[in-house]
Design an enzyme around this catalytic site. Structure first.
Site, PDB file in Angstrom:
ATOM      1  N   ASP A   1      13.113  -6.753  -3.423  1.00 38.17           N
ATOM      2  CA  ASP A   1      13.384  -5.446  -4.022  1.00 38.17           C
ATOM      3  C   ASP A   1      14.774  -5.447  -4.632  1.00 38.17           C
ATOM      4  O   ASP A   1      15.430  -6.493  -4.700  1.00 38.17           O
ATOM      5  CB  ASP A   1      13.245  -4.346  -2.952  1.00 38.17           C
ATOM      6  CG  ASP A   1      12.629  -3.077  -3.513  1.00 38.17           C
ATOM      7  OD1 ASP A   1      13.291  -2.405  -4.324  1.00 38.17           O
ATOM      8  OD2 ASP A   1      11.487  -2.760  -3.142  1.00 38.17           O
TER       9      ASP A   1
ATOM     10  N   ASP B   1      24.796 -14.537  -3.345  1.00 36.39           N
ATOM     11  CA  ASP B   1      25.478 -14.515  -2.054  1.00 36.39           C
ATOM     12  C   ASP B   1      24.472 -14.086  -0.990  1.00 36.39           C
ATOM     13  O   ASP B   1      23.282 -13.993  -1.263  1.00 36.39           O
ATOM     14  CB  ASP B   1      26.711 -13.602  -2.077  1.00 36.39           C
ATOM     15  CG  ASP B   1      26.388 -12.155  -2.435  1.00 36.39           C
ATOM     16  OD1 ASP B   1      25.368 -11.621  -1.935  1.00 36.39           O
ATOM     17  OD2 ASP B   1      27.148 -11.539  -3.209  1.00 36.39           O
TER      18      ASP B   1
ATOM     19  N   THR C   1      23.210  -5.784   0.718  1.00 35.58           N
ATOM     20  CA  THR C   1      23.547  -4.363   0.782  1.00 35.58           C
ATOM     21  C   THR C   1      23.632  -3.754  -0.619  1.00 35.58           C
ATOM     22  O   THR C   1      24.230  -4.349  -1.519  1.00 35.58           O
ATOM     23  CB  THR C   1      24.898  -4.163   1.492  1.00 35.58           C
ATOM     24  OG1 THR C   1      24.845  -4.792   2.767  1.00 35.58           O
ATOM     25  CG2 THR C   1      25.210  -2.682   1.672  1.00 35.58           C
TER      26      THR C   1
ATOM     27  N   HIS D   1      15.780   2.124  -2.644  1.00 35.72           N
ATOM     28  CA  HIS D   1      14.355   1.796  -2.794  1.00 35.72           C
ATOM     29  C   HIS D   1      13.957   0.652  -1.872  1.00 35.72           C
ATOM     30  O   HIS D   1      12.985   0.738  -1.103  1.00 35.72           O
ATOM     31  CB  HIS D   1      14.078   1.439  -4.253  1.00 35.72           C
ATOM     32  CG  HIS D   1      12.635   1.220  -4.584  1.00 35.72           C
ATOM     33  ND1 HIS D   1      12.004  -0.007  -4.422  1.00 35.72           N
ATOM     34  CD2 HIS D   1      11.694   2.058  -5.088  1.00 35.72           C
ATOM     35  CE1 HIS D   1      10.745   0.087  -4.807  1.00 35.72           C
ATOM     36  NE2 HIS D   1      10.523   1.335  -5.222  1.00 35.72           N
TER      37      HIS D   1
ATOM     38  N   ASN E   1      12.171   1.595  19.975  1.00 34.58           N
ATOM     39  CA  ASN E   1      13.588   1.369  20.271  1.00 34.58           C
ATOM     40  C   ASN E   1      14.352   2.686  20.395  1.00 34.58           C
ATOM     41  O   ASN E   1      15.580   2.712  20.371  1.00 34.58           O
ATOM     42  CB  ASN E   1      14.228   0.492  19.202  1.00 34.58           C
ATOM     43  CG  ASN E   1      14.225   1.125  17.816  1.00 34.58           C
ATOM     44  OD1 ASN E   1      13.502   2.082  17.562  1.00 34.58           O
ATOM     45  ND2 ASN E   1      15.028   0.586  16.910  1.00 34.58           N
TER      46      ASN E   1
ATOM     47  N   ILE F   1      12.231   5.496  13.074  1.00 37.39           N
ATOM     48  CA  ILE F   1      10.794   5.418  12.839  1.00 37.39           C
ATOM     49  C   ILE F   1      10.227   4.136  13.450  1.00 37.39           C
ATOM     50  O   ILE F   1      10.971   3.235  13.835  1.00 37.39           O
ATOM     51  CB  ILE F   1      10.463   5.442  11.333  1.00 37.39           C
ATOM     52  CG1 ILE F   1      11.069   4.227  10.620  1.00 37.39           C
ATOM     53  CG2 ILE F   1      10.946   6.751  10.706  1.00 37.39           C
ATOM     54  CD1 ILE F   1      10.569   3.999   9.218  1.00 37.39           C
TER      55      ILE F   1
ATOM     56  N   ASP G   1      -6.954  -3.694  -4.934  1.00 38.04           N
ATOM     57  CA  ASP G   1      -7.837  -4.170  -3.870  1.00 38.04           C
ATOM     58  C   ASP G   1      -7.976  -3.201  -2.710  1.00 38.04           C
ATOM     59  O   ASP G   1      -9.028  -3.129  -2.078  1.00 38.04           O
ATOM     60  CB  ASP G   1      -7.318  -5.512  -3.340  1.00 38.04           C
ATOM     61  CG  ASP G   1      -7.255  -6.555  -4.443  1.00 38.04           C
ATOM     62  OD1 ASP G   1      -8.329  -6.926  -4.947  1.00 38.04           O
ATOM     63  OD2 ASP G   1      -6.146  -6.981  -4.802  1.00 38.04           O
TER      64      ASP G   1
ATOM     65  N   SER H   1       4.997   2.026  -4.418  1.00 39.15           N
ATOM     66  CA  SER H   1       6.087   1.228  -3.832  1.00 39.15           C
ATOM     67  C   SER H   1       6.144   1.384  -2.326  1.00 39.15           C
ATOM     68  O   SER H   1       6.525   0.446  -1.614  1.00 39.15           O
ATOM     69  CB  SER H   1       7.436   1.647  -4.428  1.00 39.15           C
ATOM     70  OG  SER H   1       7.626   1.101  -5.694  1.00 39.15           O
TER      71      SER H   1
END
Length: 257
Positions: free
Chosen positions: A41, A63, A67, A80, A94, A98, A213, A244
Site C-alpha cells: 500500500d 529504506d 511510516t 490508507h 490483546n 480491534i 471472484d 480497499s
C-alpha cells in the site's frame, strides 16, 4: 463461545465480523503467527500498538521505515495502508482496539508510495509484490489498481503458485476490469454492505471471463469498517469503506484458513 476482549469489538463497531460470523470461525481457530500476510500500500504505521509486524520495507524511498509522512489528522489518505493492515492482521484478544479476522497472523508491511508522492496512488506495486513474494508472504493483499494490465506483473504472480493473491475490484460501479484484481491467479474482491448486498460503488462482473471472484464487507454501513490509522499516539482507529477495505478483510480470512 470465544469473543475477543479487544476494546472496540462490540456492537456496530464489529458489523463486518457479524456479517461473516467471525466469532464462529474463531471458535475453531484464532490464527497462526507462522502465517504472514503482506499488505502492499502507500504506507503503513508499523509502530501502531495493535499491529504485529514480521517484516517491513519502504520500496519507494529505499529504506526500512514504512511510516506515512503525515498523520491521519494531517492527511487521511496517508492512513490508507495502515487501515488495510489492521483489517488483515490487527492482534486479536490483546484487550485493545480491534480484532482482525486473521487473528494471530503476522504482517509484512510494504510501502509502495514515496513520501513526496500522491498518497492516493501506488507507484511501486510490481516491486512491492516481488519483495513480498521473496520475503515470506503466504498471502498478499493489494488494495490498489488501474485498468492497465502488465504482462510482467501477471508473470510474476504466476511464478508464485503457493501464495494467495487478493486484489481490490475498484470503486467505480463498473464492469471494467481493474488490475491486479483481474489478473489470473488473483482473487478479485468486490464489496457488500451490512445487508449482504453489493455496495453501490463496487465494481462487478458484466462479461465472461469473470474477474470479481468474491464479495467481502466493505460498504459504508455504520460509517465503514473500523480499523487502525496513523496518529501521533499510535493507538487510534477510524472508519473507512471501499473495496480497499474489503480486500484485506478477505485476506485475513485466507490467513485464518
Amino acid at each position: 463461545t470465544f469473543i475477543p476482549n479487544d476494546s472496540n469489538h462490540f456492537g456496530v463497531n464489529k458489523w463486518y465480523h457479524t456479517l461473516v460470523n467471525s466469532e464462529d470461525a474463531w471458535d475453531i481457530d484464532i490464527g497462526n503467527e507462522n502465517i504472514k500476510i503482506a499488505v502492499i500500500d502507500n504506507a503503513i504505521a508499523t509502530n501502531h500498538y495493535d499491529l504485529n509486524v514480521f517484516k517491513q520495507i519502504d520500496i519507494a524511498d529505499n529504506d526500512s521505515d514504512t511510516t506515512p509522512p503525515q498523520t491521519y489528522q494531517e492527511n487521511q489518505s496517508w492512513s490508507h495502508g495502515t487501515h488495510c493492515a489492521g483489517l488483515a492482521t490487527a492482534e486479536i484478544n490483546n484487550a485493545i482496539g480491534i480484532a482482525s479476522l486473521g487473528g494471530n497472523t503476522e504482517l509484512i508491511a510494504v510501502k509502495a508510495t514515496g513520501d513526496s508522492q500522491n498518497p492516493s496512488n501506488t507507484y511501486y506495486g510490481y516491486s512491492g509484490i516481488q519483495w513480498a513474494c521473496e520475503n515470506g508472504a503466504n498471502v498478499i493483499s493489494m488494495s490498489f489498481g488501474s485498468e492497465n494490465s502488465s504482462n510482467a506483473t501477471q508473470n510474476l504472480i504466476n511464478n508464485y503458485p503457493e501464495i494467495v493473491f487478493l486484489g481490490a475490484a475498484g470503486n467505480d460501479n463498473s464492469g471494467n476490469r481493474n488490475y491486479p484484481a483481474a489478473y489470473n491467479n488473483v482473487i478479485g474482491v468486490g464489496s457488500v454492505d451490512f445487508s449482504d448486498l453489493k455496495s453501490d460503488f463496487s465494481n462487478y462482473n458484466d462479461s465472461f471471463p469473470y474477474w470479481v471472484d468474491i464479495a467481502s464487507p466493505g460498504g459504508f454501513s455504520y460509517g465503514g469498517l473500523l480499523s487502525t490509522v496513523y496518529t501521533n499516539d499510535l493507538n487510534s482507529y477510524e472508519r473507512a469503506g471501499g473495496t480497499s477495505m474489503a480486500t484485506p478483510f478477505a485476506a485475513g480470512l485466507v490467513g485464518l484458513m
